[in-house]
Structures are given as C-alpha cells and as structure tokens.
Write a protein that holds these residues in place. Sequence first.
Motif, mmCIF file in Angstrom:
data_model
loop_
_atom_site.group_PDB
_atom_site.id
_atom_site.type_symbol
_atom_site.label_atom_id
_atom_site.label_comp_id
_atom_site.label_asym_id
_atom_site.label_seq_id
_atom_site.Cartn_x
_atom_site.Cartn_y
_atom_site.Cartn_z
ATOM 1 N N PHE A 94 0.828 -1.205 0.000
ATOM 2 C CA PHE A 94 0.000 0.000 0.000
ATOM 3 C C PHE A 94 0.863 1.255 0.000
ATOM 4 C CE2 PHE A 94 -3.347 2.667 2.337
ATOM 5 C CZ PHE A 94 -4.070 2.905 1.177
ATOM 6 N N CYS A 95 1.956 1.237 0.758
ATOM 7 C CA CYS A 95 2.866 2.384 0.753
ATOM 8 C C CYS A 95 3.495 2.554 -0.635
ATOM 9 C CB CYS A 95 3.940 2.213 1.814
ATOM 10 S SG CYS A 95 3.358 2.485 3.506
ATOM 11 N N ASP A 96 3.900 1.450 -1.248
ATOM 12 C CA ASP A 96 4.445 1.530 -2.605
ATOM 13 C C ASP A 96 3.431 2.142 -3.556
ATOM 14 O OD1 ASP A 96 6.863 0.441 -1.879
ATOM 15 O OD2 ASP A 96 6.365 -1.596 -2.534
ATOM 16 N N GLN A 102 1.636 9.328 -5.738
ATOM 17 C CA GLN A 102 1.452 10.410 -4.781
ATOM 18 C C GLN A 102 1.089 11.751 -5.429
ATOM 19 O OE1 GLN A 102 4.856 12.092 -2.710
ATOM 20 N NE2 GLN A 102 6.243 10.777 -3.868
ATOM 21 N N HIS A 103 1.592 12.032 -6.621
ATOM 22 C CA HIS A 103 1.277 13.322 -7.235
ATOM 23 C C HIS A 103 -0.208 13.437 -7.549
ATOM 24 C CE1 HIS A 103 5.525 14.180 -7.428
ATOM 25 N NE2 HIS A 103 5.744 13.074 -8.101
ATOM 26 N N ILE A 160 -2.440 7.890 2.189
ATOM 27 C CA ILE A 160 -1.637 8.959 1.618
ATOM 28 C C ILE A 160 -1.627 10.183 2.518
ATOM 29 C CG2 ILE A 160 -3.588 9.825 0.258
ATOM 30 C CD1 ILE A 160 0.166 9.821 -0.739
ATOM 31 N N GLU A 161 -2.728 10.408 3.251
ATOM 32 C CA GLU A 161 -2.775 11.569 4.131
ATOM 33 C C GLU A 161 -1.698 11.482 5.210
ATOM 34 O OE1 GLU A 161 -6.827 10.229 2.700
ATOM 35 O OE2 GLU A 161 -5.165 9.297 3.784
ATOM 36 N N LEU A 166 3.925 12.661 7.324
ATOM 37 C CA LEU A 166 5.208 12.129 7.772
ATOM 38 C C LEU A 166 6.367 12.651 6.929
ATOM 39 C CD1 LEU A 166 4.103 8.469 8.489
ATOM 40 C CD2 LEU A 166 4.982 10.083 10.185
ATOM 41 N N THR A 167 6.160 12.793 5.631
ATOM 42 C CA THR A 167 7.248 13.252 4.767
ATOM 43 C C THR A 167 7.359 14.773 4.731
ATOM 44 O OG1 THR A 167 5.761 13.093 2.836
ATOM 45 C CG2 THR A 167 7.190 11.196 3.299
ATOM 46 N N ASP A 168 6.233 15.468 4.665
ATOM 47 C CA ASP A 168 6.270 16.925 4.509
ATOM 48 C C ASP A 168 6.428 17.667 5.827
ATOM 49 O OD1 ASP A 168 5.678 16.081 1.980
ATOM 50 O OD2 ASP A 168 3.998 17.437 1.668
ATOM 51 N N ILE A 169 5.817 17.162 6.878
ATOM 52 C CA ILE A 169 5.835 17.852 8.167
ATOM 53 C C ILE A 169 6.890 17.263 9.101
ATOM 54 C CG2 ILE A 169 4.462 18.627 10.130
ATOM 55 C CD1 ILE A 169 3.581 19.708 7.369
ATOM 56 N N ALA A 170 6.875 15.947 9.262
ATOM 57 C CA ALA A 170 7.843 15.318 10.159
ATOM 58 C C ALA A 170 9.234 15.223 9.540
ATOM 59 C CB ALA A 170 7.362 13.928 10.565
ATOM 60 N N GLY A 171 9.299 15.353 8.217
ATOM 61 C CA GLY A 171 10.601 15.324 7.560
ATOM 62 C C GLY A 171 11.171 13.941 7.346
ATOM 63 N N TYR A 172 10.322 12.909 7.419
ATOM 64 C CA TYR A 172 10.793 11.540 7.222
ATOM 65 C C TYR A 172 11.035 11.267 5.740
ATOM 66 C CZ TYR A 172 9.760 9.961 12.000
ATOM 67 O OH TYR A 172 9.767 9.770 13.356
ATOM 68 N N ASP A 173 11.980 10.362 5.470
ATOM 69 C CA ASP A 173 12.117 9.892 4.106
ATOM 70 C C ASP A 173 11.122 8.741 3.899
ATOM 71 O OD1 ASP A 173 13.250 7.533 5.188
ATOM 72 O OD2 ASP A 173 15.295 8.220 4.844
ATOM 73 N N ARG A 174 11.112 8.212 2.696
ATOM 74 C CA ARG A 174 10.120 7.187 2.363
ATOM 75 C C ARG A 174 10.245 5.960 3.263
ATOM 76 N NH1 ARG A 174 8.735 4.788 -3.672
ATOM 77 N NH2 ARG A 174 7.754 2.867 -2.994
ATOM 78 N N THR A 175 11.478 5.543 3.526
ATOM 79 C CA THR A 175 11.693 4.362 4.360
ATOM 80 C C THR A 175 11.198 4.592 5.783
ATOM 81 O OG1 THR A 175 13.614 3.695 3.046
ATOM 82 C CG2 THR A 175 13.424 2.767 5.269
ATOM 83 N N GLN A 176 11.513 5.752 6.339
ATOM 84 C CA GLN A 176 11.079 6.059 7.703
ATOM 85 C C GLN A 176 9.555 6.150 7.790
ATOM 86 O OE1 GLN A 176 13.515 9.651 7.911
ATOM 87 N NE2 GLN A 176 14.565 8.807 9.704
ATOM 88 N N ALA A 177 8.941 6.788 6.792
ATOM 89 C CA ALA A 177 7.482 6.921 6.797
ATOM 90 C C ALA A 177 6.812 5.559 6.704
ATOM 91 C CB ALA A 177 7.041 7.823 5.640
ATOM 92 N N THR A 178 7.341 4.699 5.838
ATOM 93 C CA THR A 178 6.784 3.357 5.699
ATOM 94 C C THR A 178 6.923 2.569 6.992
ATOM 95 O OG1 THR A 178 7.275 3.327 3.325
ATOM 96 C CG2 THR A 178 6.923 1.200 4.394
#
Length: 215
Positions: A94-96, A102-103, A160-161, A166-178
């Motif tokens: 699902f993350c993939d 995502q766009h 996606i929300e 996680l990526t835009d606000i928390a600053g995580y990369d894809r791996t961390q967010a997943t």
Amino acid sequence: MPMPYETTGRTNQKARTRQALVEAARRLLAEGQTPQVEDAAEASGISRTTAYRYFPNQRELLHAAQPDIAPDTLLGPDAPGTLPERLDAFVEAFCDYNFTWQHQLRAALRVALEPGAARPTLRQGRAVAWVEDALRPLAATHPRVDRHELAVAIRSAIGIESLIWLTDIAGYDRTQATRTVHRTARALLDAATDATGATGATDGAVSGKVHEKAP
C-alpha cells in the motif's frame, strides 16, 4: 439523460483524444502541478474547446488521472496467510502504491479541501476493502473482531494523508514513513485482538469496542 461526449460518433478517435488529455494531466501532476483543463489541453496539443467537451471542470480531469487499477487486493498469490505477516505485506504494498501515485493523490486531496468541494476524488473506499482482505485471517482466529471497523481505523492511519504528513511535516524519508505506518498498523491490530482474545471471548469488548462508560 445526455450521453457523455466521447461515447457518441467517432468513439475510437475520441477515446484517443481523452486518453491524451489524461496522460498530459498525469505528466503535469508528476511535475508537481495541479493542472486545470486548459493546462492539459495545451500540454497535449488539443484545443481548449475540445478539452472541455471531455472534462467540463478540473475535478473531473483529476478524477480521470487517478490510478486506473482496481484490483480486489494488493496482495499477490504468495502473500502470507497468517497475521501479522499478511498485514505487514499489505502495508508495504500500500505504501508503494501511494508513493507511486502520490502526485495524483496529492492533487485530489488539494481539490477535495477547497471550500464547497464535493466528495473527494480518491478511491471511494476501495482501500478499506484492501485492508479487510489483508485482515481476512481474523475471521478464523478472532471472529468477534469487527474487521470492517478495524480496516477503517488502519486505513485512516496508513493512507496517503498520513504519508504526506510524515514526509512533509515530520521530515521523514520514504523508508522512515513506511516503517512508521507499519508500526501503527501493527499497534491497531494488536489492540483489536488483545481486546477480544484468540478464541473470540471478550472482557466487555466486542468488535474492538469496550462496553464501559467513557471517562
């Protein structure tokens, strides 16, 4: 009821024109834009007048640009048959899916949040059914768990929300967010199964709901 423009007359040619507009919108979305109908028209070399015959507004264009796959499950035939491994495999898939699209999904969210917007142009609940499929082993191991209710809770926490935050606000990369949404999904599963017990017996809890007065 009037018939859609592309279903009358030279349908093959009209189908190609419509697809050209959709593909142009997807390219613009991939560049970080939220295209209007006229933007897709210009990018595809189609006149604005013609483009508006296919998509009378931005919302319909963005809806058409959404992922066009609609499987019953995101899990393959070799997916684990037991939990929590099956849920882990689903969250990864699902993350993939969400990062791949995502766009388009970001654009749909932006439009949905505009004042007076109608129902969001996302998956219309399809993802909840995907989560329910991932939770299917609960029917045998924890029959008192309300799988739909649990699926809604998990979908709300891993979609996606959440990934955008996680990526835009928390600053995580894809791996961390997943990894984070993996842990959240596991925690929700554990809470639901702990509440009912492996045999389905409850301690005042049915379908993950505790029958006590709220404090």
